[in-house]
Write a protein that holds these residues in place. Structure first.
Motif, short mmCIF file in Angstrom:
data_model
loop_
_atom_site.label_atom_id
_atom_site.label_comp_id
_atom_site.label_asym_id
_atom_site.label_seq_id
_atom_site.Cartn_x
_atom_site.Cartn_y
_atom_site.Cartn_z
N GLN A 111 0.83 -1.20 0.00
CA GLN A 111 0.00 0.00 0.00
C GLN A 111 0.86 1.25 0.00
O GLN A 111 0.47 2.29 -0.48
CB GLN A 111 -0.94 -0.02 1.20
CG GLN A 111 -2.11 -0.95 0.91
CD GLN A 111 -2.92 -1.28 2.14
OE1 GLN A 111 -2.58 -0.90 3.24
NE2 GLN A 111 -3.98 -2.02 1.94
N TYR A 347 -5.22 1.21 11.11
CA TYR A 347 -4.32 1.28 9.95
C TYR A 347 -3.20 2.24 10.26
O TYR A 347 -3.41 3.24 10.94
CB TYR A 347 -5.06 1.74 8.70
CG TYR A 347 -5.90 0.66 8.07
CD1 TYR A 347 -5.30 -0.35 7.32
CD2 TYR A 347 -7.27 0.64 8.23
CE1 TYR A 347 -6.06 -1.34 6.73
CE2 TYR A 347 -8.04 -0.35 7.65
CZ TYR A 347 -7.43 -1.34 6.90
OH TYR A 347 -8.18 -2.32 6.34
N ALA A 354 -9.93 1.08 12.86
CA ALA A 354 -10.91 0.66 11.86
C ALA A 354 -11.88 -0.35 12.47
O ALA A 354 -13.05 -0.39 12.11
CB ALA A 354 -10.22 0.08 10.64
N LYS A 373 -22.76 -0.60 7.52
CA LYS A 373 -22.61 0.49 6.55
C LYS A 373 -21.26 0.40 5.87
O LYS A 373 -20.34 -0.22 6.38
CB LYS A 373 -22.68 1.83 7.28
CG LYS A 373 -24.05 2.22 7.77
CD LYS A 373 -24.10 3.73 7.99
CE LYS A 373 -23.11 4.22 9.04
NZ LYS A 373 -23.66 4.38 10.38
N SER A 374 -21.14 1.11 4.79
CA SER A 374 -19.84 1.21 4.12
C SER A 374 -18.85 1.88 5.07
O SER A 374 -19.18 2.87 5.71
CB SER A 374 -20.01 2.03 2.85
OG SER A 374 -18.76 2.16 2.24
N GLY A 375 -17.68 1.29 5.18
CA GLY A 375 -16.67 1.87 6.06
C GLY A 375 -16.79 1.42 7.51
O GLY A 375 -16.07 1.90 8.38
N GLY A 377 -15.97 -1.41 8.70
CA GLY A 377 -14.85 -2.26 9.11
C GLY A 377 -14.98 -3.73 8.73
O GLY A 377 -14.21 -4.57 9.20
N LYS A 378 -15.92 -4.04 7.85
CA LYS A 378 -16.13 -5.44 7.48
C LYS A 378 -14.92 -6.05 6.78
O LYS A 378 -14.41 -7.10 7.18
CB LYS A 378 -17.37 -5.56 6.58
CG LYS A 378 -18.63 -4.96 7.18
CD LYS A 378 -19.83 -5.09 6.29
CE LYS A 378 -19.75 -4.30 4.99
NZ LYS A 378 -19.84 -2.83 5.15
N SER A 379 -14.47 -5.37 5.74
CA SER A 379 -13.32 -5.90 4.99
C SER A 379 -12.09 -5.97 5.89
O SER A 379 -11.29 -6.91 5.80
CB SER A 379 -13.01 -5.03 3.78
OG SER A 379 -14.10 -5.04 2.91
N THR A 380 -11.94 -4.97 6.75
CA THR A 380 -10.79 -4.95 7.65
C THR A 380 -10.79 -6.18 8.55
O THR A 380 -9.78 -6.87 8.70
CB THR A 380 -10.82 -3.67 8.51
OG1 THR A 380 -10.92 -2.55 7.65
CG2 THR A 380 -9.58 -3.57 9.37
N TYR A 389 -3.02 -8.34 7.84
CA TYR A 389 -2.57 -7.44 8.90
C TYR A 389 -2.67 -8.19 10.22
O TYR A 389 -3.42 -9.15 10.33
CB TYR A 389 -3.46 -6.21 8.99
CG TYR A 389 -3.68 -5.47 7.70
CD1 TYR A 389 -2.75 -4.55 7.25
CD2 TYR A 389 -4.81 -5.71 6.93
CE1 TYR A 389 -2.94 -3.87 6.06
CE2 TYR A 389 -5.00 -5.03 5.74
CZ TYR A 389 -4.06 -4.12 5.31
OH TYR A 389 -4.25 -3.45 4.14
N GLN A 420 -14.84 -9.09 -3.50
CA GLN A 420 -15.80 -8.21 -4.17
C GLN A 420 -15.47 -8.07 -5.66
O GLN A 420 -16.31 -8.28 -6.51
CB GLN A 420 -15.69 -6.82 -3.53
CG GLN A 420 -16.93 -6.39 -2.84
CD GLN A 420 -16.66 -5.20 -1.92
OE1 GLN A 420 -15.56 -4.66 -1.85
NE2 GLN A 420 -17.68 -4.80 -1.22
N1 LIG Z 1 -5.52 0.61 3.75
C1 LIG Z 1 -6.16 1.45 4.56
N2 LIG Z 1 -5.48 2.43 5.18
C2 LIG Z 1 -6.11 3.27 6.01
N3 LIG Z 1 -7.41 3.20 6.30
C3 LIG Z 1 -8.15 2.26 5.72
C4 LIG Z 1 -7.56 1.32 4.81
N4 LIG Z 1 -8.54 0.50 4.38
C5 LIG Z 1 -9.67 0.89 5.00
N5 LIG Z 1 -9.46 1.94 5.80
C6 LIG Z 1 -10.44 2.61 6.67
O1 LIG Z 1 -10.91 1.69 7.59
C7 LIG Z 1 -12.31 1.80 7.79
C8 LIG Z 1 -13.00 0.47 7.55
O2 LIG Z 1 -12.86 0.13 6.17
P1 LIG Z 1 -13.35 -1.24 5.57
O3 LIG Z 1 -12.77 -1.38 4.22
O4 LIG Z 1 -13.07 -2.32 6.53
O5 LIG Z 1 -14.92 -0.98 5.47
P2 LIG Z 1 -16.04 -1.93 4.89
O6 LIG Z 1 -16.99 -2.16 6.01
O7 LIG Z 1 -15.46 -3.10 4.24
O8 LIG Z 1 -16.76 -0.99 3.84
P3 LIG Z 1 -17.44 -1.42 2.42
O9 LIG Z 1 -18.79 -1.98 2.73
O10 LIG Z 1 -17.57 -0.09 1.74
O11 LIG Z 1 -16.55 -2.35 1.72
C9 LIG Z 1 -12.77 2.90 6.85
O12 LIG Z 1 -12.95 4.06 7.62
C10 LIG Z 1 -11.65 3.07 5.88
O13 LIG Z 1 -11.51 4.42 5.53
#
Ligand SMILES: Nc1ncnc2c1ncn2[C@@H]1O[C@H](COP(=O)(O)OP(=O)(O)OP(=O)(O)O)[C@@H](O)[C@H]1O
Ligand SMILES: [Mg+2]
Length: 585
Positions: A111, A347, A354, A373-375, A377-380, A389, A420
């Motif tokens: 990244q 992060y 996150a 919701k989007s953001g 933290g699901k993907s994290t 990580y 996705q």
């Molecule tokens: N590589 C990164 N570096 C810094 N912050 C990040 C990084 N990836 C995600 N984030 C932040 O971490 C938070 C959680 O992001 P994440 O991708 O886990 O959301 P999500 O629930 O998967 O959203 P979506 O439904 O849109 O995919 C968000 O606020 C995002 O801005």
């Protein structure tokens, strides 16, 4: 790293080829010796043939010269061939090593460094380094030896004159070293902007549809122009300095010759020196000019090569994730549970975590749907499971074993990820399905393709399994790409599945097939799915609702709906679906 250290490190790669290098050096010595012989021969030619009129020598000398020329040619050939052989091999090795290293670097590393810059490292920097090995070694050794031998001849003919000239040398050397340093800096700048250009190129081409649709041609061009301009400045400056080296040397050389003519002329007129000696000396000096000049331009290449090698080694020295991998145990086949204990993750460079204080226990075979919701933290959360990580706080256990205690390889071998945006490689359908299991048989591949509802379209392809699908599968439709990715996961057949459902719905027919394929994929394994489909949440054993990185609700669909909380609101807005998905066979 200092220039010397870098150079020695480059040399350390040569160990394996020492025999060839020794022969190459002997050849170089041969070339140098023959050059010295030429210069020395001037003396007998002048003194014995022209002045003493020796008939015998008149017939012998031309033959000697011819013989020397033949030998010199052979030596030069052997030397050049062997040096390039070794050099190219070393470079190929470094390039391979560097790519392998990048693949093992952690996600945070990738990244931080744009892919364009990494590409530039592997392609350009290694190429620049390539110059260091064959050309430079050749020039250093051969030209250096030639210079030495010619100097020897000069000393032999007249040591006083030679000594006087040697005093002039350090002055010119100083100027050349100065220029070299500056060149190295310029080379570094040039390579960086090459990396920036590579980034723009890659993004521009990969996103060509969006670029066109949004009329972004101009913006992309400007982005590219920035790197291009920096590069242009660096190479122009570098060419300017490089061009300065030659005339500078020429001036020094001519100055030396003028001095020799003046001083030598005196000595000959005085009778202290024979004309033959003088001309032999002069010939040695004239012949020394070419190697001196080549040494100076070799310096240009060395500086560039050292700058490049320095960047390459810097990268090779950054520890990759398998070095950080402190896990020693091999993770046995997952059979019981996956547990998050008070897990938080932030992060690098961001202030807020996150995800925060996640406690979640998953039984083997369960399907857990993550929604939010989007953001939120699901993907994290998902990316912590294959250890893309590591948690900043808390721990994750599989069957009671902390993830940090098991090897990355054994952990990742038990996980399949369907993301996705599907990632496919510019290869055959077969290779894409078998990506996680290259040893799979044709039978198994077809079976996986059937289970993933991909076989029906694969059969229609012109070459079936051997059809090439283009970069990221451009020749396939969105739904076909997804089903191929699902077949890939089915073939790997891991106990743990991480699924990030596509946010965009496909058309009805295609969507149904993808859903059916997904249902097939989830059978008999623990599944963590980021759900965007109503059917997925309805069939999940448990739904976990995330909000701002925390678990706010958990339960099954109907319970959560009754609660009339975050989930209910999500339900009203987020889920897209195609009804009657379950009627598919
Ligand atoms: N590589 C990164 N570096 C810094 N912050 C990040 C990084 N990836 C995600 N984030 C932040 O971490 C938070 C959680 O992001 P994440 O991708 O886990 O959301 P999500 O629930 O998967 O959203 P979506 O439904 O849109 O995919 C968000 O606020 C995002 O801005
Ligand atoms: Mg996400």
């Amino acid at each position: 790293m200092s220039g010397m250290t870098v150079y020695f490190r480059i040399l350390s790669y040569l160990h394996e080829y020492r025999f060839r290098l020794i022969v190459a050096c002997l050849c170089a010595a041969g070339v140098a010796g023959m050059s010295g012989l030429y210069a020395w021969l001037v003396q007998p030619v002048l003194d014995e043939i022209f002045i003493a009129r020796n008939q015998l020598l008149l017939t012998v000398l031309p033959l000697v010269v011819l013989g020397a020329a033949t030998l010199k040619g052979l030596f030069a050939y052997g030397q050049a061939y062997l040096m390039s052989y070794v050099g190219n091999r070393v470079v190929a090795e470094v390039r391979q090593q560097l790519f392998g290293h990048f693949l093992r670097m952690s996600l945070p590393f990738h990244q931080k460094h744009s892919s364009g810059r990494l590409v530039a490292r592997v392609i350009n920097d290694v190429n620049e380094m390539a110059n260091a090995v064959p050309n430079v070694i050749r020039d250093l050794i051969q030209q250096g030896l030639t210079l030495l031998v010619l100097t020897g001849v000069a000393f032999y003919q007249n040591w006083k004159l030679a000594t006087a000239l040697l005093v002039v040398m350090p002055v010119s050397t100083y100027a050349i070293v100065k220029i070299g340093k500056r060149l190295r800096k310029l080379a570094a700048r040039g390579q960086e902007s090459m990396g920036d250009m590579a980034s723009s190129l890659k993004e521009g081409f990969a996103g060509i549809r969006i670029v066109k649709a949004y009329g972004g041609e101009h913006v992309e061009q400007q982005r590219f122009a920035k790197g291009n301009a920096t590069y242009l400045r660096a190479v122009t400056k570098s060419a300017q300095l490089g061009a300065l080296t030659s005339p500078l040397l020429e001036l020094i050389g001519i100055g030396g010759i003028a001095f020799i003519v003046w001083y030598g002329g005196f000595s000959v007129i005085d009778g202290q020196m024979k004309p033959g000696e003088f001309f032999s000396f002069l010939a040695a000096m004239f012949m020394a000019y070419a190697p001196l000049k080549k040494l100076a331009s070799a310096n240009v290449f060395i500086q560039r090569a050292i700058a490049a090698a320095n960047r390459v080694f810097e990268m090779l020295d950054t520890e990759h994730e398998f070095v950080h991998d402190r896990g020693r145990a091999t993770l046995p086949a997952i059979s019981r549970s996956l547990e998050f204990q008070n897990v938080s993750f932030r992060y690098e460079g961001s202030d807020d975590p996150a995800i925060a204080h996640i406690d979640l226990a998953v039984e083997f075979g369960e399907v857990i749907a993550l929604v939010g919701k989007s953001g939120s933290g699901k993907s994290t959360l998902m990316s912590l499971v294959p250890r893309f990580y590591d948690p900043s706080e808390g721990r994750i256990l599989i069957d009671g074993l902390d993830l940090k205690e098991v090897t990355l390889a054994s952990l990742r071998a038990q996980i399949a990820i369907v993301s996705q945006d599907t990632v496919l490689f510019d290869e055959s359908v077969r290779a894409n399905i078998a990506y996680g299991r290259p040893d799979a048989s044709e039978e198994e591949i077809i079976q996986a393709a059937r289970a993933g509802y991909a076989w029906e379209f694969i059969e229609e392809l012109p070459n079936g399994l051997d059809t090439l699908i283009g970069e990221n599968g451009v020749t396939l439709s969105g739904g076909q790409r997804q089903r191929l990715a699902i077949a890939r996961a089915i073939l790997r057949n891991p106990p743990l599945l991480i699924l990030d459902e596509a946010t965009s719905a496909l058309d009805t027919e295609s969507e149904r097939k993808v859903q059916a394929a997904l249902a097939e994929l989830m059978k008999n394994r623990t599944t963590l799915v980021i759900a965007h489909r109503l059917s997925t949440v309805q069939h999940a054993d448990r739904i976990v609702v995330l909000d701002e990185g925390r678990v706010v609700e958990a339960g099954i669909h109907h319970e959560l709906l009754r609660r009339n909380g975050v989930y209910t609101r999500l339900h009203q807005t987020q889920f897209h679906d195609v009804p009657a998905a379950s009627t598919l066979p």
